[in-house]
Design an enzyme around this catalytic site. Structure first.
Site, short mmCIF file in Angstrom:
data_model
loop_
_atom_site.label_atom_id
_atom_site.label_comp_id
_atom_site.label_asym_id
_atom_site.label_seq_id
_atom_site.Cartn_x
_atom_site.Cartn_y
_atom_site.Cartn_z
N TYR A 134 -19.20 54.80 43.28
CA TYR A 134 -20.61 55.12 43.40
C TYR A 134 -21.46 54.00 42.53
O TYR A 134 -22.76 53.89 42.85
CB TYR A 134 -20.87 56.31 42.78
N GLU A 233 9.56 70.67 34.79
CA GLU A 233 8.89 70.68 36.09
C GLU A 233 7.71 71.88 36.32
O GLU A 233 6.63 71.47 36.63
CB GLU A 233 10.00 70.77 37.02
N ASP A 285 14.03 71.35 38.91
CA ASP A 285 14.64 71.67 39.70
C ASP A 285 15.89 71.23 40.25
O ASP A 285 15.71 69.67 40.45
CB ASP A 285 13.78 72.08 41.14
#
Lengths: 405, 405
Positions: A134, A233, A285
């Site tokens: 911008y 995580e 995980d």
């Protein structure tokens, strides 16, 4: 909620709390002046590199030669990995952008973007990718029509200066997203952008909340006597460890990644680990996504952004778990591996320079493929909500040398 | 980076800094005992409701009648909205689950889940949806096979007790994701879960970082002399306002939503606004997503989760901007509305009870559709990176009565 058929007898593996310790606080900075000096030196280097590149263009023009800018090629083909260096690094291939009638707009935009960076360093300000896009709306003929164009120019500039060890954040271009949450045995030292006065942020004093890492961390310093950093995580496990003050009983610093860690989170952990010589343990995980996308990216970086790895990867990281062997040892509830998981795991074995280098990882991933299942870190809740705090983590942390590399 | 062709002359609209003010700190709690009493009363109510529901089932069985549980229907058809109440509320429709041979497993699971909740309240612990699912793996025949099943039972229990004004968080089921970031004129009071000792977290003291809202906020209290809460859509704008200490010059509290706000963020803002009688101003992108999905959800809730609105919506919220009129007044760079934007806007006009009730919103949305464009909040950077701080926000805040409802 007690562990009912817990797979192993409870042992007293908890470490002494930190309150009894008298070890000196680790830190590389001592006072406000030193923080200021260090940040000023970094800014000076960045400005010098920008001015150098601009002067080179200017000199060429004065000599009536065509000026050019040389950018490293950003692609998987231009990536190197060595165990010793510990992260993906960008290769020697360059692309040259020469100023011609056809490239004049892109060339001008690149120089304006470098000018914006210099201006921001000098005024101690910053811009996101969107801000920069911008801002350009006021650059008349050099304005960008689409943000994808300004993003691409920014990526080129980032790659250009990364060769000199200057990161995008040092150029004052900051990500739009925050970093993760932090809690534990850590003081963050943050100099005020106007006065230079240092705010000392005590990460043991956030109650059940946490310290939210800012978009850019280059100006931060640390004091700590923690033994390690534990990166986590899921927000749920982080909240459990934070609410139960696991950082106190284990004398550590907790960092929530909330999935794939943001740039700010990775840089924060890297700086913390470098400057305070702390090991980093990853708790994610047990699936190909956790192992490959989260852990591997944290530790060595990713292929298509190798020019970032020198700043953002955490080569000190080691894999605490959940490991494929943990699924058996702790009799965890599992889900079957999906096709996408299997593809990702096979890809890692075959094509990933990191996993190809480490026989232990090849063995672990093959074991996971053979078992055909995955397990989430919260699966430990089968044995009680706080089994992770009372049993799993203390047992793991008693044998850090067994962590996967 | 100064505003070069700024659309209006610079006016001195900045408010006096807070340091000169001597107003008493707003707060509903005075000390640790009061915080403790309040939290204990909430816990007592929740346990009472659980025990009541369980006793009802037990009594039916003793009388050799079939026990049942009555849950409110969770669907758009069962939603009410009134301007006066200020949020979507759940209607009177119920579904009855009667214990039969066919429903015995679901019935048992519901009771076990209620039992887990009671146990967690009594031990001051908590569980995420995933934690609860994995906990059930130790419930033998009542174990859940898929997390979708346990999620659904949890949703039912949440709806069941919401009728009594007890939220899921009070039942100790907490979301897996954190809340947003907070900075500014606020002290958060957070009692330690073991000792009850209160941590006083000063949100003016985080440097460029911030306070990260925990997963659950029911136990928090506040002290503040701020004039308002400013909730912000993007992390980039939040970081700008935080790094430049906008909260100091405007005596306010900044909250980063980072897109659609999480449950924890919405509840945090609602509690803060309720307990400290603070107005809430929303600063989001000017597009149907920012207006409808982010602002509308924050203010009145969403259709398919009306049983949550009483806890999570923020009826005090008003819309600071970016408005369709701002796009014209500030000559902002825009993007064309996509088909999905147009559909969302037309849907809001036609089907949304909130927008249907407010003529000003209908006018604004029609104006946006007619203009055919959208604008991001960072588009203000066209006039300079800090135009948003130096011009836009002070001008807006001088005329809060003009904010959209």
């Amino acid at each position: 909620m007690a562990a009912r058929r817990s797979p192993a007898p409870k042992k007293k593996t908890r470490k002494k709390t930190s309150t009894g310790r008298k070890a000196p606080r680790k830190s590389i900075v001592r006072d406000a002046r030193e923080v200021k000096r260090r940040n000023e030196a970094l800014d000076k280097l960045a400005v010098k590199k920008i001015v150098g590149a601009a002067r080179d263009v200017h000199d060429h023009i004065l000599k009536r030669k065509k000026p050019d800018l040389e950018f490293p090629v950003r692609s998987l083909r231009n990536v190197q990995y060595s165990k010793k260096q510990g992260y993906f690094s960008i290769g020697k291939q360059k692309k040259v952008r020469t100023l011609t009638v056809n490239t004049v707009k892109g060339f001008a935009q690149t120089l304006r973007m470098m000018g914006l960076s210099k201006e921001m360093i000098e005024t101690n300000d910053f811009a996101t990718k969107r801000d920069a896009y911008y801002q350009s709306k006021n650059w008349e003929d050099a304005r960008f029509d689409e943000q994808s164009e300004s993003d691409s120019v920014m990526d080129d500039i980032e790659a250009l200066f990364s060769v000199d060890g200057v990161s995008r954040e040092q150029l004052r271009f900051v990500p739009d997203e925050h970093g993760g949450a932090v809690a534990g045995q850590l003081l963050v030292l943050d100099p005020d952008r106007d006065t230079g006065e240092i705010e000392r942020i005590d990460c043991t004093r956030f109650g059940s909340g946490a310290y939210s890492i800012p978009s850019t961390v280059e100006h931060l310093s640390f004091e700590t006597d923690a033994d390690f950093v534990l990166v986590i995580e899921t927000g749920g496990v982080f909240q459990r460890l934070q609410s139960h003050k696991f950082w106190q009983s284990s004398n550590c610093i907790l960092v929530s990644m909330a999935g794939v860690p943001t740039r700010a989170t990775r840089r924060f952990v890297r700086k913390l680990s470098d400057e305070c010589a702390l090991p980093v343990y990853a708790f994610v995980d047990c699936d190909p996504y956790g192992i490959s996308n989260i852990y591997r990216t944290l530790k060595v970086g990713s292929g298509n952004a190798a020019h970032l790895s020198q700043f953002f990867c955490v080569p000190q990281a080691r894999y605490l778990g959940v490991t494929p062997q943990d699924i058996l040892d702790y009799e965890l509830p599992t889900h079957p591996l999906q096709d996408v998981d299997i593809k990702r795991a096979k890809d890692a074995l075959k094509n990933d320079p990191f996993f190809r280098e480490h026989a232990e990882w090849q063995k672990a991933i093959r074991q996971l493929l053979k078992m055909g299942v995955r397990a989430e870190q919260q699966a430990l809740a089968k044995w009680g909500l706080n089994y992770v705090i009372e049993e799993y983590l203390p047992r793991k942390l008693a044998q850090t040398t067994r962590f996967l590399p």
